[in-house]
Design an enzyme around this catalytic site. Structure first.
Site, short mmCIF file in Angstrom:
data_model
loop_
_atom_site.label_atom_id
_atom_site.label_comp_id
_atom_site.label_asym_id
_atom_site.label_seq_id
_atom_site.Cartn_x
_atom_site.Cartn_y
_atom_site.Cartn_z
N ASP A 146 0.90 -6.09 -6.84
CA ASP A 146 1.52 -6.21 -5.52
C ASP A 146 1.41 -7.63 -4.96
OD1 ASP A 146 2.51 -4.61 -2.96
OD2 ASP A 146 0.95 -6.00 -2.32
N GLY A 174 4.55 -3.59 -1.61
CA GLY A 174 5.45 -3.52 -2.76
C GLY A 174 5.18 -2.28 -3.59
N ASP A 175 3.92 -1.98 -3.86
CA ASP A 175 3.55 -0.77 -4.57
C ASP A 175 3.99 0.47 -3.81
OD1 ASP A 175 2.25 -1.55 -6.97
OD2 ASP A 175 0.50 -2.17 -5.84
N LEU A 176 3.72 0.49 -2.52
CA LEU A 176 4.03 1.68 -1.72
C LEU A 176 5.54 1.91 -1.65
CD1 LEU A 176 1.44 1.06 1.13
CD2 LEU A 176 1.30 2.78 -0.68
N GLY A 179 6.76 3.28 -4.92
CA GLY A 179 6.45 4.69 -5.01
C GLY A 179 7.39 5.54 -4.19
#
Length: 390
Positions: A146, A174-176, A179
């Site tokens: 991220d 970015g990860d969230l 997802g």
């Protein structure tokens, strides 16, 4: 029986760290059965991310990071380089509706689970594949973290007090986002499967997910030809809209229309002809911000927020997380859940952000949630289920 619109779905979660686990957790929140496949040597990377850790009665440490993204899942430890591990995984894949993976491109292929092989095993399988920078292109093989993606995808160039201090968002956004995008792509593919009878591969990446939320900052460049820069606690295209100082602390306001300005400005002695329109105020941003700060400096926070409320001006405090989680409004929205962890007992987690009407039979959200699992907590029960389930 688990309730929820995805209660008839089974998800195999091969992912680790955050983007994939967050997507799988969202599917679990909607009622899906999620089986998390982990390495026997330590499990998901986030099990070791900390501090903070919290210890159980046996002195074993549990990462609060792992706890944040793995509720409503079962855990089985499989060595995917061993025959037994691959045999069990294959059995899970044959029974699954969804598979979630965020390996670097090519890793699954080397393990014998290419996209083609997965669909040979289970033609109805919906596969969510998340990478750092995309599945192809000149830099598609780069690992995705991220922090790196926030910089490479331009988000840090928009965030912070000035262009000389690019700043990461305070959560791994970015990860969230990857997802979230992945979960919504899976739901669309499951809906499509009702018609076609076949699953498809859903792809997203940290890069795509961040660029996908550039919003007006993106068109500021692609259409207007301007390169956006950070504007600290203030909006780049609306003024006044941002963070200001009362006599006691911080207050935020959002004067997002000329109608709001026409109520706000006279009440605080700011109705100047040179600031009559939003473009004029944005052009003279620093002077407007300084003027608002100077007026607010004489107001205690509560009194100021009361006055702004009477005027109908959107405003609010800046709360730390202790204040957020003890705020009655947060609690009223069901945003905290208590779960019974097998090693830690009852713990409180941030809860799902969705609510659904209870009146629609079969579409209600979970009313109870499962705690994030310990490593291989459900290994025996999953193997027993595979032996008795065609």
């Amino acid at each position: 029986m688990t309730v929820g619109p995805l209660s008839d779905c089974m998800v195999v979660d091969l992912s680790r760290a955050l983007a994939g686990p967050h997507a799988a957790m969202m599917l679990g929140d909607l009622g899906a059965r999620v089986i998390k496949v982990e390495s026997p040597s330590g499990g998901d990377d986030t099990r070791s991310w900390g501090p903070p850790f919290v210890s159980d009665d046996d002195g074993d440490r549990h990462s609060t990071y792992f706890l944040s993204c793995n509720r409503n899942k079962e855990s089985i430890a499989l060595d995917l380089k061993a025959v037994d591990g691959r045999t069990t995984l294959t059995a899970l894949i044959r029974r699954a509706d969804v598979l979630v993976e965020n390996f670097r491109p090519g890793v699954l292929d080397r393990l014998g689970y290419s996209m083609e092989a997965l669909h040979e095993l289970n033609p109805r399988l919906v596969i969510l594949s998340i990478t750092g920078f995309g599945h192809d292109g000149p830099e598609g093989t780069r690992p995705g973290y991220d922090q790196i993606a926030q910089g490479e995808a331009g988000l840090m160039s928009l965030t912070g007090p000035s262009k000389d201090e690019p700043t990461r968002v305070g959560v791994p956004i970015g990860d969230l986002l990857a997802g979230m995008n992945g979960a919504y792509g899976v739901v669309a593919a499951l809906h499509e499967r009702n018609t076609t009878g076949r699953g498809r591969v859903v792809r997203t990446s940290l890069l795509a997910s961040i660029v996908g939320v550039h919003a007006f900052q993106g068109t500021r460049y692609t259409v207007a030809g301007e390169v956006p820069r950070p504007t600290g606690g203030h909006h780049p295209s609306i003024c006044p809209y941002g963070l200001f100082h009362s006599s006691e602390g911080l207050v935020q306001i959002a004067v997002g229309s000329e109608g709001l300005w026409q109520r706000f400005a006279p009440a605080f002695g700011l109705d100047r002809p040179e600031w009559a329109t939003n473009p004029q105020r944005v052009d003279d941003r620093e002077a407007v911000i300084a003027a608002v700060d100077a007026v607010f400096a004489d107001w205690p926070t509560d009194k100021l927020l009361g006055q702004l409320s009477e005027l109908g001006i959107p405003a609010g405090r800046v709360r730390d997380l202790a204040e957020v989680y003890t705020w009655e409004q947060t609690r009223s929205q069901g945003l905290m859940i208590d779960v019974d962890h097998s090693a830690l007992g009852t713990i409180t987690l941030p809860g799902p952000p969705l609510r659904m009407d209870e009146d629609c039979e079969g579409a209600a959200m979970r009313t109870t949630h499962a705690a994030p699992p310990t490593l291989d907590q459900h290994g025996d029960s999953i193997r027993a289920w595979l032996e008795t389930t065609p």
